[in-house]
Design a protein around this motif. Structure first.
Motif, mmCIF file in Angstrom:
data_model
loop_
_atom_site.group_PDB
_atom_site.id
_atom_site.type_symbol
_atom_site.label_atom_id
_atom_site.label_comp_id
_atom_site.label_asym_id
_atom_site.label_seq_id
_atom_site.Cartn_x
_atom_site.Cartn_y
_atom_site.Cartn_z
ATOM 1 N N PHE A 19 1.146 6.877 -4.324
ATOM 2 C CA PHE A 19 1.771 6.127 -3.405
ATOM 3 C C PHE A 19 0.283 5.033 -2.947
ATOM 4 O O PHE A 19 -0.029 4.162 -3.100
ATOM 5 N N TYR A 20 -0.527 6.112 -2.568
ATOM 6 C CA TYR A 20 -1.484 5.315 -1.397
ATOM 7 C C TYR A 20 -2.675 4.556 -2.995
ATOM 8 O O TYR A 20 -3.183 3.358 -2.784
ATOM 9 N N ALA A 21 -2.564 5.514 -3.738
ATOM 10 C CA ALA A 21 -3.562 5.013 -5.606
ATOM 11 C C ALA A 21 -3.220 3.790 -5.609
ATOM 12 O O ALA A 21 -3.859 2.713 -6.448
ATOM 13 N N ILE A 22 -1.918 3.700 -5.457
ATOM 14 C CA ILE A 22 -1.130 2.182 -5.988
ATOM 15 C C ILE A 22 -1.688 1.222 -5.137
ATOM 16 O O ILE A 22 -1.825 0.015 -5.443
ATOM 17 N N ALA A 23 -1.508 1.641 -4.077
ATOM 18 C CA ALA A 23 -1.847 0.287 -2.402
ATOM 19 C C ALA A 23 -3.217 0.598 -2.702
ATOM 20 O O ALA A 23 -3.720 -1.093 -3.104
ATOM 21 N N ARG A 30 -2.867 -3.190 2.190
ATOM 22 C CA ARG A 30 -2.472 -3.743 3.401
ATOM 23 C C ARG A 30 -1.485 -3.086 3.560
ATOM 24 O O ARG A 30 -0.572 -2.206 3.779
ATOM 25 N N ASP A 31 -1.273 -3.794 5.934
ATOM 26 C CA ASP A 31 0.044 -3.295 6.564
ATOM 27 C C ASP A 31 0.856 -3.390 5.760
ATOM 28 O O ASP A 31 1.720 -2.042 6.316
ATOM 29 N N ALA A 32 1.895 -4.365 5.106
ATOM 30 C CA ALA A 32 2.781 -4.893 4.344
ATOM 31 C C ALA A 32 2.870 -3.785 3.741
ATOM 32 O O ALA A 32 4.061 -3.311 3.392
ATOM 33 N N GLU A 33 1.979 -3.058 2.755
ATOM 34 C CA GLU A 33 2.073 -2.145 1.333
ATOM 35 C C GLU A 33 2.751 -1.088 2.632
ATOM 36 O O GLU A 33 3.554 0.012 1.826
ATOM 37 N N PHE A 34 1.897 -0.039 3.524
ATOM 38 C CA PHE A 34 2.316 1.050 4.640
ATOM 39 C C PHE A 34 3.301 0.702 4.623
ATOM 40 O O PHE A 34 4.482 1.614 5.177
ATOM 41 N N ASP A 35 3.860 -0.727 5.042
ATOM 42 C CA ASP A 35 5.218 -0.668 5.837
ATOM 43 C C ASP A 35 6.785 -0.519 5.140
ATOM 44 O O ASP A 35 7.449 0.140 5.183
ATOM 45 N N LYS A 36 5.978 -1.145 3.235
ATOM 46 C CA LYS A 36 7.105 -1.095 2.394
ATOM 47 C C LYS A 36 7.094 -0.359 2.335
ATOM 48 O O LYS A 36 8.501 0.963 2.106
ATOM 49 N N LEU A 37 6.001 1.216 2.263
ATOM 50 C CA LEU A 37 6.364 2.611 2.214
ATOM 51 C C LEU A 37 6.907 3.919 2.245
ATOM 52 O O LEU A 37 8.180 4.134 2.516
ATOM 53 N N SER A 110 8.244 -1.118 -5.484
ATOM 54 C CA SER A 110 8.303 -1.995 -4.394
ATOM 55 C C SER A 110 6.756 -2.119 -3.120
ATOM 56 O O SER A 110 6.422 -2.997 -2.490
ATOM 57 N N ILE A 111 5.298 -1.085 -2.786
ATOM 58 C CA ILE A 111 4.731 -1.052 -2.737
ATOM 59 C C ILE A 111 3.733 -1.960 -3.362
ATOM 60 O O ILE A 111 2.897 -2.839 -1.940
ATOM 61 N N ALA A 112 3.726 -1.904 -4.427
ATOM 62 C CA ALA A 112 2.424 -3.206 -4.564
ATOM 63 C C ALA A 112 2.751 -4.586 -4.940
ATOM 64 O O ALA A 112 2.468 -5.547 -4.526
ATOM 65 N N HIS A 113 3.835 -4.809 -4.613
ATOM 66 C CA HIS A 113 4.827 -6.007 -4.616
ATOM 67 C C HIS A 113 5.188 -6.783 -3.221
ATOM 68 O O HIS A 113 4.986 -8.062 -3.070
ATOM 69 N N ALA A 114 4.371 -5.994 -1.926
ATOM 70 C CA ALA A 114 4.578 -5.945 -0.561
ATOM 71 C C ALA A 114 3.861 -6.846 -0.277
ATOM 72 O O ALA A 114 4.348 -7.263 0.775
ATOM 73 N N PHE A 115 2.183 -7.192 -1.466
ATOM 74 C CA PHE A 115 1.878 -8.415 -0.229
ATOM 75 C C PHE A 115 0.896 -9.096 -1.237
ATOM 76 O O PHE A 115 0.778 -9.003 -1.945
ATOM 77 N N ALA A 116 1.990 -10.074 -1.141
ATOM 78 C CA ALA A 116 1.348 -11.276 -1.551
ATOM 79 C C ALA A 116 1.727 -10.987 -3.638
ATOM 80 O O ALA A 116 1.076 -10.979 -4.210
#
Length: 136
Positions: A19-23, A30-37, A110-116
């Motif tokens: 999931f880190y690799a995806i983000a 982005r913080d939004a990606e970690f928040d979504k995780l 979900s992580i990929a879509h979390a920021f823009a």
């Protein structure tokens, strides 16, 4: 029992790498990606099993711990983390049931879509992940 527990902790730790690799695939997390995780872990991954880590915490939180550690350390790139996950998957393929594979893809998306929305780098990595998870 101890062997199974270690294997399960490693499973969650490798999901953290994935999931880190995806983000990080686009060069920044982005913080939004970690928040979504964190939301995905809480809503979906905590119910997978009842394994705990050495501190008595649900092992699924290892996903967040590893993700956060990799993000703070900034020495690991997305490709290395993704390749580590793939190696683990190949060596422990019995852990990757159809339900687990679907949940992995759902969380990664979900992580990929979390920021823009999703960008090209994330789309490529998601496609690679989808193909990898379809392999036995």
């Amino acid at each position: 029992m101890i062997t199974k527990k270690k294997m399960t902790l490693k499973f969650y730790q490798n999901l953290g790498k994935l999931f880190y690799a995806i983000a990080a695939s686009d060069g920044s997390v982005r913080d939004a990606e970690f928040d979504k995780l964190k939301i995905c872990v809480k809503k979906q991954w905590l119910t997978i099993d009842d394994i705990e880590d050495g501190f008595g915490t649900d092992a699924a939180y290892q996903i967040e711990v590893v993700f956060d550690w990799l993000n703070r350390d900034e020495e690991y790139n997305a490709k290395t983390c993704y390749d580590d996950f793939v190696s683990f998957k190949k060596s422990q393929s019995h852990l990757f049931t159809d339900d687990v594979r679907r949940l992995i893809l759902k969380t990664a998306s979900s992580i990929a879509h979390a920021f823009a929305g999703i960008n090209k780098a994330e789309l490529i990595m998601l496609a690679k992940l989808d193909m990898e998870l379809k392999k036995n």
